[in-house]
Design a protein around this motif. Structure first.
Motif, PDB file in Angstrom:
ATOM      1  N   GLY A 119       0.834  -1.195   0.000  1.00 40.26           N
ATOM      2  CA  GLY A 119       0.000   0.000   0.000  1.00 40.26           C
ATOM      3  C   GLY A 119       0.866   1.241   0.000  1.00 40.26           C
ATOM      4  N   ALA A 120       0.366   2.320  -0.555  1.00 39.17           N
ATOM      5  CA  ALA A 120       1.045   3.615  -0.626  1.00 39.17           C
ATOM      6  C   ALA A 120       2.436   3.493  -1.256  1.00 39.17           C
ATOM      7  CB  ALA A 120       1.125   4.270   0.748  1.00 39.17           C
ATOM      8  N   VAL A 121       2.451   2.948  -2.461  1.00 34.84           N
ATOM      9  CA  VAL A 121       3.702   2.768  -3.211  1.00 34.84           C
ATOM     10  C   VAL A 121       3.775   3.856  -4.293  1.00 34.84           C
ATOM     11  CG1 VAL A 121       4.918   1.222  -4.789  1.00 34.84           C
ATOM     12  CG2 VAL A 121       3.684   0.293  -2.822  1.00 34.84           C
ATOM     13  N   PRO A 122       4.898   4.564  -4.407  1.00 36.85           N
ATOM     14  CA  PRO A 122       5.049   5.508  -5.524  1.00 36.85           C
ATOM     15  C   PRO A 122       5.030   4.726  -6.847  1.00 36.85           C
ATOM     16  CG  PRO A 122       6.738   5.878  -3.873  1.00 36.85           C
ATOM     17  CD  PRO A 122       6.041   4.609  -3.501  1.00 36.85           C
ATOM     18  N   PHE A 123       4.140   5.129  -7.736  1.00 37.73           N
ATOM     19  CA  PHE A 123       3.943   4.378  -8.976  1.00 37.73           C
ATOM     20  C   PHE A 123       5.219   4.284  -9.812  1.00 37.73           C
ATOM     21  CE2 PHE A 123       2.360   3.991 -13.409  1.00 37.73           C
ATOM     22  CZ  PHE A 123       1.814   2.728 -13.288  1.00 37.73           C
ATOM     23  N   THR A 124       5.957   5.387  -9.900  1.00 36.22           N
ATOM     24  CA  THR A 124       7.188   5.356 -10.708  1.00 36.22           C
ATOM     25  C   THR A 124       8.213   4.392 -10.107  1.00 36.22           C
ATOM     26  OG1 THR A 124       7.984   7.321  -9.557  1.00 36.22           O
ATOM     27  CG2 THR A 124       6.905   7.656 -11.679  1.00 36.22           C
ATOM     28  N   ALA A 125       8.285   4.326  -8.786  1.00 36.78           N
ATOM     29  CA  ALA A 125       9.209   3.395  -8.135  1.00 36.78           C
ATOM     30  C   ALA A 125       8.775   1.953  -8.394  1.00 36.78           C
ATOM     31  CB  ALA A 125       9.275   3.668  -6.634  1.00 36.78           C
ATOM     32  N   TRP A 126       7.469   1.717  -8.390  1.00 33.27           N
ATOM     33  CA  TRP A 126       6.935   0.390  -8.680  1.00 33.27           C
ATOM     34  C   TRP A 126       7.316  -0.047 -10.098  1.00 33.27           C
ATOM     35  CZ3 TRP A 126       4.946  -4.109  -7.333  1.00 33.27           C
ATOM     36  CH2 TRP A 126       4.197  -4.832  -8.243  1.00 33.27           C
ATOM     37  N   LEU A 127       7.140   0.858 -11.062  1.00 26.90           N
ATOM     38  CA  LEU A 127       7.480   0.535 -12.447  1.00 26.90           C
ATOM     39  C   LEU A 127       8.971   0.230 -12.590  1.00 26.90           C
ATOM     40  CD1 LEU A 127       5.384   3.068 -14.553  1.00 26.90           C
ATOM     41  CD2 LEU A 127       5.000   0.623 -14.254  1.00 26.90           C
ATOM     42  N   ALA A 128       9.805   1.048 -11.968  1.00 25.53           N
ATOM     43  CA  ALA A 128      11.252   0.837 -12.054  1.00 25.53           C
ATOM     44  C   ALA A 128      11.636  -0.495 -11.420  1.00 25.53           C
ATOM     45  CB  ALA A 128      11.991   1.988 -11.387  1.00 25.53           C
TER      46      ALA A 128
END
Length: 173
Positions: A119-128
């Protein structure tokens, strides 16, 4: 055949000077028709193709570069170490991410996949992170549900992963 007969009769009844004038007019009409229906459209098409050629060459170069990159990634995946189980690899990799504290659960599923909830994950960090999982370890997303949170850029993740060599379902909801 009335038209042919009429033209033949007119030709026979005309004087040599008139015949020369008719032949010159016919040759001029033929030259104009060839110019209008063949030469001019061909030159216009040549101009259009010449204008688009640099763009097409750039696209070809881009495709060649992507082909090289894909071959490189495939080699890396083939040579990637297959040590440890998938859940352990995901836990170790997730612990090194900026959103490590947001990971709620990583659990092995009976079908060889691993489920992760965060939960509450920065989307760009998730993609990377998912990109690096695939490039470095050959771990792919089998299915994923991403829900936007109220704070811009943050998402809630529920995903299942599969290791290299296993078929990915490629379903996103």
């Amino acid at each position: 055949m009335r038209i042919v007969d009429t033209v033949a009769a007119t030709w026979r009844s005309s004087s040599p000077r008139e015949r020369t004038a008719l032949l010159a007019a016919a040759a001029l009409a033929l030259a104009a028709a060839l110019y209008l229906f063949l030469w001019e459209p061909g030159m216009a098409a040549r101009k259009r193709l010449s204008a688009s050629l640099p763009q097409l060459r750039a696209q070809l170069e881009d495709m060649r570069r992507q082909h090289t990159e894909i071959a490189s990634v495939r080699k890396q995946l083939a040579a990637a170490p297959r040590q440890g189980d998938l859940a352990t690899l995901l836990r170790a990799s997730a612990a090194q991410t900026p959103f490590a504290g947001a990971v709620e659960r990583i659990e092995a599923l009976p079908d060889g996949k691993v489920r992760m909830q965060a939960g509450a994950v920065p989307f760009t960090a998730w993609l990377a992170w998912t990109e690096s999982l695939q490039r470095q370890l050959g771990i792919r997303i089998a299915s994923c549900r991403i829900s936007a949170l109220e704070q811009p850029g943050l998402v809630r993740i529920d995903a299942s992963f599969t290791g290299a060599g296993a078929p990915a379902a490629a379903s996103a909801r």
